[in-house]
Motif scaffolding. Structure first.
Motif, PDB file in Angstrom:
ATOM      1  N   GLU B 403     -74.883 -54.286  65.918  1.00  0.00           N
ATOM      2  CA  GLU B 403     -75.276 -53.052  65.242  1.00  0.00           C
ATOM      3  C   GLU B 403     -76.794 -52.927  65.161  1.00  0.00           C
ATOM      4  N   ASP B 409     -79.223 -39.370  58.130  1.00  0.00           N
ATOM      5  CA  ASP B 409     -79.079 -37.933  57.910  1.00  0.00           C
ATOM      6  C   ASP B 409     -79.004 -37.713  56.400  1.00  0.00           C
ATOM      7  N   GLN B 475     -81.948 -50.736  54.871  1.00  0.00           N
ATOM      8  CA  GLN B 475     -81.180 -49.755  54.104  1.00  0.00           C
ATOM      9  C   GLN B 475     -81.925 -49.316  52.850  1.00  0.00           C
ATOM     10  N   GLU B 495     -76.195 -40.145  55.015  1.00  0.00           N
ATOM     11  CA  GLU B 495     -75.333 -40.757  56.037  1.00  0.00           C
ATOM     12  C   GLU B 495     -76.220 -41.575  56.984  1.00  0.00           C
ATOM     13  N   PHE B 496     -75.956 -42.861  57.082  1.00  0.00           N
ATOM     14  CA  PHE B 496     -76.788 -43.711  57.932  1.00  0.00           C
ATOM     15  C   PHE B 496     -76.481 -43.491  59.408  1.00  0.00           C
ATOM     16  N   LEU B 497     -77.509 -43.655  60.226  1.00  0.00           N
ATOM     17  CA  LEU B 497     -77.345 -43.532  61.682  1.00  0.00           C
ATOM     18  C   LEU B 497     -77.395 -44.921  62.298  1.00  0.00           C
ATOM     19  N   MET B 498     -76.361 -45.253  63.037  1.00  0.00           N
ATOM     20  CA  MET B 498     -76.267 -46.592  63.613  1.00  0.00           C
ATOM     21  C   MET B 498     -76.029 -46.501  65.117  1.00  0.00           C
ATOM     22  N   PHE B 500     -74.094 -48.899  68.001  1.00  0.00           N
ATOM     23  CA  PHE B 500     -73.191 -50.044  68.138  1.00  0.00           C
ATOM     24  C   PHE B 500     -73.174 -50.466  69.600  1.00  0.00           C
ATOM     25  N   ASN B 501     -73.479 -51.710  69.822  1.00  0.00           N
ATOM     26  CA  ASN B 501     -73.541 -52.251  71.192  1.00  0.00           C
ATOM     27  C   ASN B 501     -74.399 -51.361  72.088  1.00  0.00           C
ATOM     28  N   GLY B 505     -74.185 -44.120  67.753  1.00  0.00           N
ATOM     29  CA  GLY B 505     -73.034 -43.961  66.870  1.00  0.00           C
ATOM     30  C   GLY B 505     -73.110 -42.690  66.043  1.00  0.00           C
ATOM     31  N   TYR B 506     -73.736 -41.653  66.572  1.00  0.00           N
ATOM     32  CA  TYR B 506     -73.825 -40.364  65.868  1.00  0.00           C
ATOM     33  C   TYR B 506     -74.073 -39.286  66.922  1.00  0.00           C
ATOM     34  N   THR B 507     -73.728 -38.060  66.592  1.00  0.00           N
ATOM     35  CA  THR B 507     -73.872 -36.980  67.574  1.00  0.00           C
ATOM     36  C   THR B 507     -75.211 -36.270  67.389  1.00  0.00           C
TER      37      THR B 507
END
Lengths: 512, 512
Positions: B403, B409, B475, B495-498, B500-501, B505-507
């Motif tokens: 991660e 956001d 955080q 809302e956190f933006l992450m 992954f690999n 993980g967000y649009t």
């Protein structure tokens, strides 16, 4: 948008005057046209040929939009010039377009609808003689108009992975957005002379979001006592649409449910090839064919232009050219009734026509009346004449709202049992005695303080803190509690709990 | 759950042995039965009468659930004893139930499904001779099984009013939840001998949520090369279901889309009165009639028990009583074929039977074979034999997840133009040079740094901060920036933006 250009066109003013005695504030005579991809150019050419043959007094400015403009590096799929032209003219007539996959770009169709705030998607579905379906064979006539909210819902595209395993999409329903589309639906019913409007929803499950949509529907309905209003659960609607579709006249829905129901209705009348689509906004409107670009037959000149033609006919009505619209629609209905068809539908026994031949057949039938379902020139247009905005329009309830902050839902990533998480959550309450831990849920189901051992868990929990009775809390405190909590567990998101006018502005957990 | 009680019933072990040579780990012989509300008791009595006449070796323990238990103050609509009995026996057979409206209580049906983790809803829809529909008249045979995810999606019921005007529902799709139901669907296809499974979705719009569901489907599909797998956009599916339903065998969907498509399919075969429903979990399963309680005809003894009987037949198969199931199903099909009917369907020319007469007609036809669609006793059961859990089962991806925190956001309430909000947002970045303001959107559409003046705004914005390249963020910092921002605007959610690999993980916002 230019008042001068528009009014300068004497022909149009005259044409309009012939079939309308009321004066229009002004009328756009030039529209933007985008051919689209695949079969787009062929079917657009056919439709405009029919328009010209019917002496439609429109001028066209062709704009650069679609797949090749994505490929050329325009991330929105259109040139700056195209955007400017469309915004100036206020009306776009477009063929089907393809959005390249896997490039991370958003659908050009959805972007156009959202950026230009075409808040209502109208689609008229009717039985067409000559287009055989299960329902036409059963003698069940279909004549349904679907009004779909076009901006909100999950089409906001606001999605986040909270953990590697847990994706969340935000489904937005707003009061002003709902009112805009619902009011449009009632007005549309009046214009078209429809007697019944149903609101379909899933407010029994989505109590705050669809509940808001339904509440607004019921409020707006009181202003239209001449239209019989009702509501129906969306799954029940779909069951009834496939068994007794003749009982519905007009239905208004939120975006995704409207999308699904629209295509269901398209299926009832023969598919996307026989259904028009209009995206209506206060400043800009878009009339389009919503079927695909059919790359397999593109360039062969055999595509069926009916859906784009039907959209064009809707557009003519919208612009006030209802006599032209009636003439062309009757010619189309007459042509279909004669068994004339392209290769994708109709009787296998009679040879199919190519796109140009099909258009020519319609042209040769201009002036003919179909045996069934002939239309007359009506006053059902809705030409928008908004003044070009100088800044973004902001819509919200300005008065009479009393808010109270109640607490917070903190969504965390955790791979532990609910009790362990509760212990951690309580630990951080030491710093602030105004709060208490009231509930922990997993996928919406309460798992603490009570729950079932049979509820299976994913690694994302919601922890609900509420203020103690009699205390007041501030946003900063809530955010600081969250910050403290982040020492022990990973925070994914923080959602404030509010009451509005004394009513709870958040739902309970399942089992709470 | 008791192994002893179950194995002690010699009759059942013997009965099972007659048509199965493999040994079952154990088999429950006693099931919980809830009559339900309205017409529930009448149709349950009819179904159990048929079961007894067919010599089905089941014992029933009746449990207290439904409207009157809500009214008596049980907030979940059932007594503690009922809950315990159902959890012990692991199988509930239930009539239709009513959840009181306006009391703030959640649907008892949804609560039962979620609390007991019945993750798969299976509904088998087939043409029944004697039940006339538009499709039966057209000679189009229907035989479709819908598998609907039963826990997640907007049925999580996690909704918040962010402002008085803006409601947001969280649509949850998880990797383990998707895998559970998709695996069940493939296994079901194998058991029933089905060759094709389609995954319906809206991943073109809901890229992360439905995208996850589709990704898991494609992964699981590789383990079932004997089943032909495909995917289809849900609106396209609905269009095809009303035009060519005979092309589908089995379809797996997320919860809301599955709900809508299920009821559409129910409509294809004659309505909810002719469609069974099974809610399958690893420990507890529920077989039920999903139609309403029909209070208008309750107590008159004229209700149609077919849907509950079909659910009961599914239950018998699930429990391994497939010979009983086949005998009863054939008797039902034969009876319908003869034109025997209750008042709600069938030819008006032949008199209708009441509930008891209809059940007796089926009983008198036990042993008969229908002319069309006769079923044979197959091995298609799926008796779950999970050991009672000692704590909640936690399902998540344990390894191989890297991660990275990218930003946040922040959703705020604001009735100002985007530029003004950007100025405020930037002001608070002075405190933390690791971040930058990258985007502001309204209802998912970007309005800053670029956007269209035609995009209409509600009083809720999203402000996206991302870390600067090369920096790392914590955080706490994010939550403190939000706390600072709360001095100037009201925060609704964070809302956190992450990543992954290495994957976002967000649009992006529409137009970003």
């Amino acid at each position: 948008m230019s008042l001068t250009i528009v009014c300068a066109n004497k022909n149009v003013t005259k044409t309009l005057y012939l079939h309308r005695l009321t004066t229009l504030p002004y009328m756009r005579t030039k529209i933007a046209v985008a051919n689209g991809d695949g079969i787009g150019p062929e079917i657009m050419e056919a439709v405009l040929k029919i328009f010209n043959a019917a002496n439609v007094q429109l001028d066209y400015e062709f704009v650069e939009m679609g797949k090749s403009y994505f490929d050329a590096g325009h991330s929105t799929g259109m040139t700056a010039k195209a955007k400017e032209t469309i915004e100036t003219l206020g009306l776009l007539f477009k063929g089907p377009m393809e959005t390249p996959k896997g490039k991370g770009v958003k659908s050009i169709n959805v972007t156009a609808r959202k950026v230009w705030n075409t808040y209502a998607n109208q689609r008229d579905f009717r039985t067409l003689n000559g287009v055989n379906t299960v329902f036409s064979k059963a003698g069940i006539p279909i004549n349904i108009t679907i009004i779909r909210e076009n901006i909100e819902d999950t089409y906001g595209g606001i999605e986040h992975l909270l953990t590697y395993d847990v994706a969340v999409g935000r489904r937005i329903i707003t009061r002003p957005g709902s009112e805009q589309v619902i009011r449009y639906a009632f007005e549309m019913c009046r214009r078209k002379g429809l007697k019944k409007l149903a609101c379909a929803h899933k407010a029994n499950i989505m109590k705050l979001t669809d509940g808001l949509f339904l509440e607004v529907f019921q409020q707006v309905a009181t202003e239209y006592p001449d239209i019989e209003s009702s509501d129906i659960i969306v799954d029940d609607l779909c069951m009834k649409l496939v068994s007794r579709p003749e009982t519905f006249e007009a239905i208004v829905l939120t975006n995704l449910q409207g999308d699904i129901v629209s295509d269901l209705c398209a299926g009832l009348v023969g598919g996307l090839g026989f259904a028009p689509s209009a995206n209506i906004g206060d400043n800009i409107s878009i009339f389009e064919a919503v079927h695909g670009t059919a790359p397999d037959i593109a360039g062969k000149g055999i595509a069926n232009p009916t859906a784009l033609l039907l959209s064009g006919i809707s557009m003519l009505r919208f612009l006030g050219y209802s006599a032209n619209a009636a003439t062309i629609e009757n010619a189309l209905l007459y042509t279909l009734e004669q068994g004339v068809h392209t290769g994708d539908f109709g009787e296998k026994g009679t040879p199919s026509l190519n796109t140009v031949q099909f258009a020519d057949a319609i042209i040769s039938n201009l002036g003919e009346q179909p045996a069934q379902g002939a239309v007359i020139a009506t006053e059902d247009f809705e030409a928008k004449h908004g003044i070009s905005p100088v800044q973004n329009k902001l819509r919200f309830t300005k008065e009479g709202v009393v808010e109270e902050m109640i607490g917070v839902d903190v969504f965390v990533e955790a791979d532990m049992q609910p009790d362990e998480l509760a212990t951690i959550a309580k630990k951080h309450l030491r710093y602030n005695e105004n709060f208490e831990l009231v509930m922990i849920s997993n996928r919406g189901t309460q798992v603490w303080p009570t729950g079932s051992i049979y509820t299976e868990l994913v690694n994302e929990y919601r922890i609900r803190f509420e203020k103690k009775e009699g205390s007041t809390i501030r946003q900063k405190e809530i955010l600081h509690i969250s910050a403290d909590l982040s020492e022990d567990v990973k925070i994914c998101s923080v959602e404030f709990l509010m009451n509005f006018n004394g009513k709870r502005g958040y739902t309970l957990a399942q089992g709470q």
